[in-house]
Design an enzyme around this catalytic site. Sequence first.
Site, mmCIF file in Angstrom:
data_model
loop_
_atom_site.group_PDB
_atom_site.id
_atom_site.type_symbol
_atom_site.label_atom_id
_atom_site.label_comp_id
_atom_site.label_asym_id
_atom_site.label_seq_id
_atom_site.Cartn_x
_atom_site.Cartn_y
_atom_site.Cartn_z
ATOM 1 N N TYR A 63 0.860 -1.183 0.000
ATOM 2 C CA TYR A 63 0.000 0.000 0.000
ATOM 3 C C TYR A 63 0.898 1.237 0.000
ATOM 4 O O TYR A 63 1.451 1.629 1.016
ATOM 5 C CB TYR A 63 -0.912 0.023 1.222
ATOM 6 C CG TYR A 63 -1.998 -1.017 1.248
ATOM 7 C CD1 TYR A 63 -2.372 -1.711 0.104
ATOM 8 C CD2 TYR A 63 -2.670 -1.316 2.438
ATOM 9 C CE1 TYR A 63 -3.371 -2.671 0.137
ATOM 10 C CE2 TYR A 63 -3.672 -2.264 2.479
ATOM 11 C CZ TYR A 63 -4.018 -2.946 1.329
ATOM 12 O OH TYR A 63 -5.016 -3.888 1.379
ATOM 13 N N PRO A 207 -16.307 -4.392 2.774
ATOM 14 C CA PRO A 207 -17.753 -4.655 2.745
ATOM 15 C C PRO A 207 -18.546 -3.687 1.886
ATOM 16 O O PRO A 207 -19.719 -3.934 1.614
ATOM 17 C CB PRO A 207 -18.161 -4.538 4.216
ATOM 18 C CG PRO A 207 -17.106 -3.699 4.835
ATOM 19 C CD PRO A 207 -15.840 -4.039 4.123
#
Length: 286
Positions: A63, A207
């Site tokens: 990242y 999610p």
Amino acid sequence: MSSAFLRVARLPGGLALSRIGLETMRLTGPMAWGRPENWDTAIDVLRTAVEVGVTNIATRHEYGPRVANDLIRIALHPYPESLVISTTVGLARAPDRSWAPSLDTDSILRTIYENLALLTVSTLDLVHLCVAGGVPVASPFRVLAGLQQERLIAHLGLCCADPGQIRDAREIAPVVSVRIPCSAAVVGSETQVFCAAEGIVHQLCHPFARREANQSEVIRELAAQRGIPAGRLWLAWLLHQHPSALLVVGTSSVAHLRENAAAVETGLEQDLVERLADIEQALVRR
């Protein structure tokens, strides 16, 4: 909000993982590449996460690359004893920002040592091996198990694994956690059912990947009736439907982080549960 309320799962040794975790990908630049637009805000998100009781922070060396780990160290080191920082290995970044499998021994060792150095720790709390696409798990997992024997890693897990891969890995070393991409198509999948039955912590990641779910008109209307954000309602629904799972949610906003954490305190009446179930089933059939 108390940290005790957010905790739900315990790893060997007593480490507690909060029901809502923080995924650090969105704290970096676009496509998880480069520095964030606002460095200070990214620092504030991490510090607020600990403040509201998040004990589960997920990162990757890739990242940025390296940016997420830099942020975590600057924001939180020395780390609270209750904090579990998990990382995932097995993927590498190319200059065009694409992702590719990277499961050879040298790559895994290099990534582990870089994580240790950037986070300024002698032992990584939890390392997941990404084995997407059904790749053989035994060889790279043995490398991680060897590092665990050297006490460079405390706990091992898998990411994007199927039950067969989990079984193969468990013949080498204990698997305490499995990361599962979270969408309407995979929630309740064979892997999640297997983990629940075997008592393996399973973490549903991203999610909000199915944006039509939490941004649908129906969800927005239901949330508005309760006076809460649509995203908070969607997370509360997932927590209700999957009581043995954890959610790992990415955000670059302190306000959104607080909303996400508040999902654990959001009760759902039976009629609302039924309406949300209908929405999820409609998404699965697409």
